[in-house]
Structures are given as C-alpha cells and as structure tokens.
Enzyme design. Structure first.
Site, PDB file in Angstrom:
ATOM      1  N   HIS A  21      37.320  44.854  42.474  1.00 16.44           N
ATOM      2  CA  HIS A  21      37.544  44.005  43.234  1.00 16.44           C
ATOM      3  C   HIS A  21      36.325  42.965  43.193  1.00 16.44           C
ATOM      4  O   HIS A  21      36.058  41.815  43.035  1.00 16.44           O
ATOM      5  CB  HIS A  21      37.925  44.235  44.714  1.00 16.44           C
ATOM      6  CG  HIS A  21      39.236  44.922  44.970  1.00 16.44           C
ATOM      7  ND1 HIS A  21      39.151  46.273  45.261  1.00 16.44           N
ATOM      8  CD2 HIS A  21      40.319  44.724  44.965  1.00 16.44           C
ATOM      9  CE1 HIS A  21      40.369  46.555  45.442  1.00 16.44           C
ATOM     10  NE2 HIS A  21      41.322  45.643  45.123  1.00 16.44           N
ATOM     11  N   GLN A  56      43.465  42.630  35.443  1.00 20.46           N
ATOM     12  CA  GLN A  56      44.437  42.745  34.259  1.00 20.46           C
ATOM     13  C   GLN A  56      45.307  44.231  34.568  1.00 20.46           C
ATOM     14  O   GLN A  56      46.133  44.622  33.956  1.00 20.46           O
ATOM     15  CB  GLN A  56      43.674  42.742  32.826  1.00 20.46           C
ATOM     16  CG  GLN A  56      44.922  42.893  31.729  1.00 20.46           C
ATOM     17  CD  GLN A  56      44.466  43.578  30.527  1.00 20.46           C
ATOM     18  OE1 GLN A  56      43.328  43.034  30.106  1.00 20.46           O
ATOM     19  NE2 GLN A  56      44.849  44.776  30.148  1.00 20.46           N
ATOM     20  N   LYS A  57      44.759  44.831  35.240  1.00 22.15           N
ATOM     21  CA  LYS A  57      45.310  46.289  35.482  1.00 22.15           C
ATOM     22  C   LYS A  57      46.712  46.156  36.101  1.00 22.15           C
ATOM     23  O   LYS A  57      47.555  46.872  35.762  1.00 22.15           O
ATOM     24  CB  LYS A  57      44.349  47.024  36.430  1.00 22.15           C
ATOM     25  CG  LYS A  57      45.028  48.586  36.782  1.00 22.15           C
ATOM     26  CD  LYS A  57      44.229  49.415  37.853  1.00 22.15           C
ATOM     27  CE  LYS A  57      45.108  50.265  38.408  1.00 22.15           C
ATOM     28  NZ  LYS A  57      45.667  49.487  39.435  1.00 22.15           N
ATOM     29  N   SER A 108      41.235  52.111  41.123  1.00 25.38           N
ATOM     30  CA  SER A 108      42.295  51.815  41.989  1.00 25.38           C
ATOM     31  C   SER A 108      42.108  52.285  43.304  1.00 25.38           C
ATOM     32  O   SER A 108      41.489  53.424  43.399  1.00 25.38           O
ATOM     33  CB  SER A 108      43.814  52.314  41.451  1.00 25.38           C
ATOM     34  OG  SER A 108      44.547  52.392  42.201  1.00 25.38           O
ATOM     35  N   SER A 109      42.425  51.480  44.260  1.00 25.90           N
ATOM     36  CA  SER A 109      42.354  51.932  45.796  1.00 25.90           C
ATOM     37  C   SER A 109      43.060  53.235  46.033  1.00 25.90           C
ATOM     38  O   SER A 109      42.615  54.342  46.681  1.00 25.90           O
ATOM     39  CB  SER A 109      42.877  50.927  46.743  1.00 25.90           C
ATOM     40  OG  SER A 109      42.542  49.678  46.287  1.00 25.90           O
TER      41      SER A 109
END
Ligand code: PAF
Length: 286
Positions: A41, A152-153, A189-190
C-alpha cells in the site's frame, strides 16, 4: 491547504476538503484500500505522491465483496497502526467511513462487469467482483480523483476496474503499480498475518512457481505442459491446496491455447494454506 494527515469519516467532510483542494488547482490521487496496510500500500501512495498534489486514501472493509463464508468479520483491522503507515507514506487525507456511512440503506444498484469477472477468483468467489466494482465506482464518485492507484497483485481486479472505467467513461486515470514482495518472494498481503509458521514457509511456493514459469516462457512450451508443471510444483508443498493455477490472455482473461509471439499473458495462482487463500501472478509478453 492540508499539510499533515487529516482523517475524516463522512462523505460530506471528504467532499468539502476535496472541493477546496480542487479549487486550489490540485491534482487528486486516490489509493483505495481495506486497511491493515503494508509496504505494498505504501508503494501505491509513494507512486501517487510523484504525480499528485493531494493524496487521498480510503480504508473501508467492504462487506459487498465478501461471500457469506468468507473472512469479512475477521479481516484484520488496526486503524491506529494504519494511520501512522499512511501518514509516513505521504497520505494527506484519510477517509475511514463506517458501513452505515457507505451503505445507509440496502444497496439496490450494483456494478457488474461481465466476462473478465468470471474466470479465476470469479469462479471461487461468486459476486466478489460485483462488490469490488460497486464500491470502487462509489468511491470514485465520492473522491472524483484524477488518478487512482492499484496493485498488480490483484491483476483480475485491475482488469475489472479498467473495463468498468472504459465502459462507463469514468474520468479517472488508472495507474497499476508492481507487486511488492517480502525478502523470500511472498507477495505482500494483509492476509499474510493469518499464516501459521509452517504455512508461511511453504507459501513461498507461489513465487517460486511464477519464477519457474518466467524461465520456461523463454522456450514457449505447450500451455498444458506449463500448467501441469505449475500444479506439480505447488503440490510439492503438503499444506498447499490449489484453487487455480492458470495461464490466460491479459487483460481479457480468455483461454490461451498456444503461446504466440506478441501475446500478453498472465500466469495466475490462488492457493489455500489452511484457512488462508493467497493469490499471486506474473504478467508477461511472449
Ligand atoms: O484491493 C482492495 O483492497 C479492495 O478490493 C478495494 C479496491 C479497496 C475495494 O474494496
């Protein structure tokens, strides 16, 4: 003029601050998120800072994009930590609406993008991309950004949003930023916080598989052979359960029968480790 991080939770307050900024001739950049921020982020915010004068971030865990058996209620949340990450990354204006603020009454209007929403995550998460398209469209209406930044993930999400923006002539420029990885290659990633130690170790198989694909693409193997190799590599990890391991045209997300020079393809993975579902991808020009 906004100098430091300002946090607002209502649409009215946000609109009034954005109106001021726009009247002052500022270019508005927007980074929509569901919070539990990480370096991925922060990289979107840093990219926004390069071209925009006012960077707006939203943190909203959007119930519309979670299925009934998904992790909406246990999705990680930590607004104090998020505020600090957002501030140090360079966010000017943080929008943290409640569910009631965003959806005060039952939502009867949905945005649904056909075709690109259907394969990959669309198969295992029915309705997910309608929820994403609807909230992103609503956030675009609220913020009215010049540029909006996505990672883009979530390559299928990017394809869905780009299609929506084209189809509905939404006046926003979509900027896609590269995947940010941990030192061992795991895409940030969260949801990585859910992984137990052994799952976390085995989760690097997603990146290792994509690296293998990148190498193999140089000799243009048969697509079915390459997909079998992807599956076999992932299955080498006992805790990995494959949701999909696919090669499709990108951004159309249509099947690839044969790799041809000039094709733009995505190798896309979704793999479960226990209750945690991870995604990753590689986009390549043949
Ligand atoms: O990528 C996400 O975090 C979400 O899908 C988004 C774009 C913020 C919409 O809720």
């Amino acid at each position: 003029m906004i100098q430091t991080l300002t946090q607002v939770s209502t649409i009215q307050e946000l609109r009034s601050l954005i109106r001021e900024a726009r009247q002052a001739g500022k270019r508005i950049g927007f980074v929509p998120t569901m919070g539990y921020l990480h370096e991925g982020h922060a990289s979107l915010v840093k990219q926004a800072r390069l071209t925009c004068d006012l960077v707006v971030m939203s943190i909203f865990v959007n119930p519309l994009q979670f299925g009934p058996n998904e992790d909406f209620s246990r999705y990680p949340r930590d607004i104090v930590r998020d505020r600090e990450i957002a501030r140090s990354a360079g966010v000017d204006l943080l929008f943290t609406p409640s569910v009631e603020e965003m959806y005060p009454t039952e939502v009867l209007t949905k945005v649904s993008v056909a075709k690109v929403s259907e394969p990959l995550c669309g198969k295992s998460r029915p309705g997910h991309f309608d929820g994403v398209a609807t909230v992103v469209m609503k956030l675009f209406q609220i913020v009215q950004p010049d540029d909006a930044f996505f990672g883009q993930k979530d390559a299928q999400q990017v394809a869905v949003i780009q299609q929506m923006v084209r189809d509905l002539s939404v006046p926003v420029n979509i900027v896609v930023c590269p995947i940010v990885r941990e030192a061992d290659g795991l895409a940030m990633s969260s949801r990585n916080v859910y992984l137990r130690e052994e799952e976390r170790e085995q989760a690097t198989i997603l990146y290792r598989t994509l690296q293998h694909v990148q190498e193999r693409l140089k000799s243009c193997p048969a697509v079915e052979t390459l997909k079998d190799e992807m599956v076999r590599m992932i299955q080498s990890q006992p805790l990995a359960e494959i949701d999909y391991a696919e090669i499709l045209h990108y951004p159309e997300l249509t099947p690839v029968t044969e790799l041809k020079p000039g094709d733009r393809i995505i190798a896309a993975l979704a793999v479960r480790f226990g209750k945690t579902r991870l995604i990753d991808n590689l986009i390549a020009e043949i």
